[in-house]
Design an enzyme around this catalytic site. Structure first.
Site, PDB file in Angstrom:
ATOM      1  N   ARG A 114       0.842  -1.200   0.000  1.00  0.00           N
ATOM      2  CA  ARG A 114       0.000   0.000   0.000  1.00  0.00           C
ATOM      3  C   ARG A 114       0.879   1.253   0.000  1.00  0.00           C
ATOM      4  O   ARG A 114       1.961   1.259   0.592  1.00  0.00           O
ATOM      5  CB  ARG A 114      -0.901   0.009   1.243  1.00  0.00           C
TER       6      ARG A 114
ATOM      7  N   GLY B 187      -2.549  -5.337  -4.324  1.00  0.00           N
ATOM      8  CA  GLY B 187      -3.768  -5.611  -3.553  1.00  0.00           C
ATOM      9  C   GLY B 187      -4.454  -4.433  -2.878  1.00  0.00           C
ATOM     10  O   GLY B 187      -5.527  -4.004  -3.303  1.00  0.00           O
ATOM     11  N   GLY B 188      -3.839  -3.920  -1.828  1.00  0.00           N
ATOM     12  CA  GLY B 188      -4.489  -2.882  -1.032  1.00  0.00           C
ATOM     13  C   GLY B 188      -4.772  -1.611  -1.819  1.00  0.00           C
ATOM     14  O   GLY B 188      -5.632  -0.816  -1.441  1.00  0.00           O
TER      15      GLY B 188
ATOM     16  N   HIS C   8     -10.886  -2.396  11.396  1.00  0.00           N
ATOM     17  CA  HIS C   8      -9.792  -3.234  10.882  1.00  0.00           C
ATOM     18  C   HIS C   8      -9.579  -4.385  11.870  1.00  0.00           C
ATOM     19  O   HIS C   8      -8.607  -4.387  12.622  1.00  0.00           O
ATOM     20  CB  HIS C   8      -8.545  -2.353  10.774  1.00  0.00           C
TER      21      HIS C   8
ATOM     22  N   SER D 182      -1.600  -3.642  10.183  1.00  0.00           N
ATOM     23  CA  SER D 182      -1.205  -4.540   9.095  1.00  0.00           C
ATOM     24  C   SER D 182       0.063  -5.309   9.474  1.00  0.00           C
ATOM     25  O   SER D 182       1.015  -4.722   9.994  1.00  0.00           O
ATOM     26  CB  SER D 182      -0.951  -3.746   7.815  1.00  0.00           C
TER      27      SER D 182
ATOM     28  N   ASP E  83      -9.690  -9.726   8.755  1.00  0.00           N
ATOM     29  CA  ASP E  83      -9.172  -8.384   8.465  1.00  0.00           C
ATOM     30  C   ASP E  83     -10.155  -7.252   8.751  1.00  0.00           C
ATOM     31  O   ASP E  83      -9.741  -6.191   9.182  1.00  0.00           O
ATOM     32  CB  ASP E  83      -8.743  -8.325   6.988  1.00  0.00           C
TER      33      ASP E  83
ATOM     34  N   ASN F 282       6.248  -8.548   2.234  1.00  0.00           N
ATOM     35  CA  ASN F 282       4.795  -8.324   2.124  1.00  0.00           C
ATOM     36  C   ASN F 282       4.176  -9.209   1.040  1.00  0.00           C
ATOM     37  O   ASN F 282       3.134  -8.881   0.474  1.00  0.00           O
ATOM     38  CB  ASN F 282       4.499  -6.849   1.842  1.00  0.00           C
TER      39      ASN F 282
ATOM     40  N   ARG G  62       1.977 -12.217  -0.479  1.00  0.00           N
ATOM     41  CA  ARG G  62       0.622 -12.533   0.000  1.00  0.00           C
ATOM     42  C   ARG G  62       0.042 -13.774  -0.656  1.00  0.00           C
ATOM     43  O   ARG G  62       0.357 -14.088  -1.809  1.00  0.00           O
ATOM     44  CB  ARG G  62      -0.317 -11.367  -0.330  1.00  0.00           C
TER      45      ARG G  62
ATOM     46  N   GLU H 236      -0.081 -20.328  21.328  1.00  0.00           N
ATOM     47  CA  GLU H 236      -0.036 -20.035  22.766  1.00  0.00           C
ATOM     48  C   GLU H 236      -0.875 -18.804  23.110  1.00  0.00           C
ATOM     49  O   GLU H 236      -1.189 -18.568  24.284  1.00  0.00           O
ATOM     50  CB  GLU H 236       1.414 -19.831  23.237  1.00  0.00           C
TER      51      GLU H 236
END
Ligand SMILES: Nc1nc2c(ncn2[C@@H]2O[C@H](COP(=O)(O)OP(=O)(O)OP(=O)(O)O)[C@@H](O)[C@H]2O)c(=O)[nH]1
Ligand SMILES: O=C([O-])CC(=O)C(=O)O
Ligand SMILES: [Mn+2]
Length: 618
Positions: free
Chosen positions: A83, A225-226, A253, A275, A300, A398, A400, A527
C-alpha cells in the site's frame, strides 16, 4: 453470461438495466477508451479464461496441480509491492473532515487531475466491470459496489475476495436500482497498437483517492492488492467508516473469531491489530491449551452494528483472505496452510520452488536448496539471489496469498449470517518490543477507547516506507480512516454511551515484547489461546488481576501457563507493567493528542490525566 462488447457499449445485449450503472460504465469507457468491455460474471469458466490469458501474457505462472490445484503465482513490478500511504487521499469537501492523519486534496481538484490521468488510460486493454457485494447478499441492506478495472489480475482477485458476479448484478436491480459504490481502477499503462504488454503493468504516478461524501473511489497507477482490490481497504474501511459514522455503526480493521471453552460455552471476539501484526494468525488460532477451540469468521475487517437486544454484532464483509505469506507455516498457522492447500488461490511475490510450488520464509524451518525468488532470480540459502546479497529473503516481506474463505477448515457456520455474531470482547494490539504488557483489561469503555486511541505499533512491510518505526495507530485504523480521527474517537465514545448496557469488554494485547537479546518474550501463535482464556475468565469473574495505571494485568498464577516452556520470571516479564517505560510513553501520547488538535473528545484528555496521576502515585 459473458458479455464482451466494443465501446461505446450500445450494440451488445446488456447484462443489466441498472441505469446509473450503465451510464457510469459508458462514461468511464468514453474517458478511458478500452479496446473491449467485459462484464464479469464470477463463473468458473471466466476464471479459466482469465487465468489462461494471464498465463499467456506472462503475468501468472500456473503452479503444480499436484500440490496447489488451480492456483497461480505472480510477481509484481518490484516498485509495486505494498500500500502507498503517502499517495492515499481522503478528498472530503472540507479539509478539516479528513483530519490531521490523512492526505487531503479538494474533490474537484483531485477529480480534475485524475480525469486527465484516466483519459485514454485503458487503450489497448479490456475494461472489466465487476459487480460485487461486501457482506452477505441477503443482508437487510446489501452493500453493493462495482469496480471498473483494466487489470485481469484485479478481476480474478476480486472474485476471490468478494461476492462477485451475475448474482450480485441481478440483485442490484431486483427491487429497483440499488445504490452502489463506484470504484474506478486503472493500472495507468495504455498500450499503443502493436506495443507488447508488460507482465505487471503499472505507473510511477499513483493515486488512491476516496470521496467520502459521494461514496466513491478512484485508484490509479498500482496493481498491488491494497491499492487495487477496491472492495477491501478502500470501500470496507475508508468509505464504510464514513458511512458507519453517519449511520451509527462501526467499520473496523478487525478479525472476528468464535471461541468455545472446554465447558462448551461460546464467545465471539474481535481484534484490531495493524497490518502485518497478527490478525490472520489469531483468526485461525489452534489453541495449545486443551479443550479450547477457535473458529474463524474473518481475518481483516469487521462491520459492527448494535442489535435490537443492545448487543454489538459483527459481520465480515469479505469473502477471501489476503494474507501475509512470510511466517505462515504448519507450526505457526496450520489452518492457513490447509486453506491454501485446497487450491484455487493466487500467490503474489513469494518464491517459486523447482517443482512448481510456492515457498516463503517461515513456511518450513529450512528453505529448499534452491528457489526462484520474488524478482525471478535464482536463489540459494547460502548465496541469496544471483547478483544480490546473501541475506535477501526469497519472498518479499509483504508477499501474500489470496484464497477463498470457504476453504478455511475452521470457518464458523455463522460466517454467512446477515446479522453477524454477538461480540463479547474487543482486543486492541500492536507490535511493540517494549512497554506494552502481554495483556491488560480496560477498566471501562472510555478507558478501552483510550487504549485503542493511543495504540502504537512498529511499521511493517505492508506499506511502503521505513519498517520498524513506532507510530500511533489508533484502533489499527491510521491508514484506513475515511474521516477526522477526532470525530472517530467521539463516535466510539458516543456509541458506548448509547449502548452502555451490554458493551463488549475491551482488552489490550502485545504478542511482540522482546527480551534484551532481541528474541520474543512470548511464544505467540497457538499459545495466544492462553491470553484469550484469561480474558474470558476475567469476564466470567474467575481470573485475578492486578490494577496498574494502564489497566488490569494478570495476577501471578492467573494466566494458564501449564506446559509452556517459560520460567516464572519470563512470564512475569511478558505481563509486567513497567512504570519507567510508561513515563517515556506519556510524552509520545501527548504529542499524538496535540497532533489531533482541538476536536479531540475531552474524555480522552481525562483518561490521559488519569494515566499520568496514577503513574505519579506508582
Ligand atoms: N512472534 C509472533 N509473530 C506473529 C504472531 N502472530 C503473527 N505473527 C507474524 O506476524 C506477521 C503478520 O501476521 P498476520 O497474521 O499475517 O498479520 P495481519 O494482521 O493479518 O496482517 P495484514 O493482513 O497485513 O492486515 C506474520 O509474519 C506472522 O507470522 C505471534 O503471536 N507472535
Ligand atoms: O491492504 C493490503 O494490501 C493488505 C493488507 O491487508 C494490509 O496492508 O493491511
Ligand atoms: Mn491478514
Amino acid at each position: 453470461m459473458t458479455t464482451l462488447v466494443r465501446p461505446p457499449l450500445v450494440t451488445a445485449p446488456l447484462p443489466t438495466t441498472h441505469s446509473r450503472l450503465l451510464a457510469w460504465v459508458r462514461e468511464v469507457a468514453e474517458l478511458t477508451r478500452p479496446a473491449a468491455i467485459r462484464w464479469c460474471d464470477g463463473s468458473a469458466a471466466e476464471w479459466e479464461e482469465l487465468t489462461g490469458e494471464l498465463v499467456r501474457a506472462g503475468t501468472l505462472i500456473r503452479l503444480n496441480p499436484a500440490v496447489k490445484p488451480n492456483s497461480f503465482y505472480t510477481r509484481t513490478d518490484p516498485t509495486d509491492v505494498a500500500r502507498v500511504e503517502d499517495r492515499t487521499f481522503i478528498c472530503s469537501r472540507d479539509e478539516a473532515d479528513s483530519g490531521p492523519t490523512n492526505n487531503w486534496v479538494a474533490p474537484e481538484e483531485m477529480k480534475a487531475t485524475m480525469t486527465e490521468l484516466y483519459r485514454g488510460s485503458m487503450r489497448g486493454r479490456t475494461m472489466y466491470v465487476l459487480p460485487f457485494c461486501m457482506g452477505p447478499l441477503d443482508a437487510d441492506q446489501p452493500m453493493f459496489g462495482v469496480e471498473i478495472t483494466d487489470s485481469a489480475y484485479v478481476a480474478i482477485s476480486m472474485g476471490i475476495m468478494t461476492r462477485m458476479g451475475s448474482d450480485v448484478l441481478a440483485a442490484m436491480s431486483a427491487g429497483g436500482d440499488a445504490p452502489f459504490v463506484p470504484c474506478l481502477h486503472s493500472v495507468g499503462h495504455p498500450l499503443e497498437p502493436g506495443e507488447p504488454d508488460l507482465p505487471w503493468p503499472c505507473n510511477e504516478t499513483k493515486y488512491i483517492s476516496h470521496f467520502p461524501e459521494e461514496r466513491m473511489i478512484w485508484s490509479y497507477g498500482s496493481g498491488y492488492g491494497g491499492n487495487s482490490l477496491l472492495g477491501k481497504k478502500c470501500y470496507s474501511l475508508r468509505i464504510a467508516s464514513a458511512i458507519a459514522r453517519d449511520e451509527g455503526w462501526l467499520a473496523e480493521h478487525m478479525l472476528i473469531l468464535k471461541l468455545t471453552s472446554p465447558a462448551g460455552k461460546t464467545y465471539h471476539l474481535v481484534a484490531a491489530f495493524p497490518s502485518a501484526c497478527g490478525k490472520t494468525n489469531l483468526a485461525m488460532l489452534e489453541p495449545t491449551i486443551p479443550g479450547w477451540q477457535v473458529e474463524t469468521l474473518g481475518d481483516d475487517i469487521a462491520w459492527m452494528r448494535f442489535g435490537s437486544d443492545g448487543r454489538l454484532y459483527a459481520v465480515n464483509p469479505e469473502y477471501g483472505f489476503f494474507g501475509v505469506a512470510p511466517g505462515t507455516g504448519w507450526h505457526t498457522n496450520p489452518n492457513a496452510m490447509r486453506t491454501i492447500e485446497r487450491g484455487n488461490s493466487l500467490f503474489t511475490n513469494v518464491a517459486l520452488t523447482n517443482d512448481g510450488d510456492v515457498w516463503w520464509e517461515g513456511q518450513t524451518p529450512r528453505p529448499p536448496s534452491q528457489l526462484t525468488d520474488w524478482m525471478g532470480r535464482y536463489w540459494t540459502p547460502d548465496q541469496g539471489p544471483a547478483g544480490g546479497t546473501p541475506r535477501e529473503p526469497a519472498a518479499h516481506p509483504n508477499s501474500r496469498f489470496c484464497t477463498p474463505i470457504k476453504q478455511c477448515p475452521i470457518l464458523s457456520e455463522d460466517f454467512d449470517s446477515p446479522t453477524g455474531v454477538p461480540i463479547d470482547a474487543i482486543l486492541f494490539g500492536g507490535r511493540r518490543a517494549t512497554t506494552v504488557p502481554l495483556v491488560a483489561e480496560a477498566r471501562d469503555w472510555a478507558h478501552g477507547v483510550f487504549l485503542g486511541a493511543t495504540l502504537s505499533s512498529e511499521t511493517t512491510a505492508a506499506a511502503t516506507g521505513k519498517v520498524g518505526v513506532v507510530r500511533r495507530d489508533p484502533m489499527a485504523m491510521l491508514p484506513f480512516l475515511g474521516y477526522n480521527v477526532a470525530d472517530y474517537f467521539s463516535h466510539w465514545l458516543e456509541l458506548g454511551k448509547q449502548h452502555s448496557g451490554r458493551l463488549p469488554q475491551i482488552f489490550y494485547v502485545n504478542w511482540f515484547r522482546k527480551k534484551a537479546d532481541g528474541t520474543f518474550l512470548w511464544p505467540g501463535f497457538g499459545e495466544n489461546g492462553r491470553v484469550l482464556k484469561w480474558a474470558i475468565e476475567r469476564m466470567e469473574g474467575t481470573a485475578d488481576a492486578v490494577d496498574t495505571p494502564v489497566g488490569l494485568v494478570p495476577a501471578a498464577g492467573s494466566l494458564d501457563v501449564a506446559g509452556l516452556h517459560l520460567t516464572p520470571a519470563e512470564v512475569e516479564a511478558a505481563v509486567a507493567f513497567d512504570a519507567d517505560e510508561w513515563r517515556t510513553e506519556v510524552p509520545l501520547i501527548e504529542e499524538w493528542f496535540d497532533l489531533i488538535g482541538e476536536r479531540i473528545p475531552t474524555e480522552l484528555l481525562t483518561e490521559l490525566d488519569l494515566l499520568k496521576s496514577r503513574l505519579d502515585e506508582d
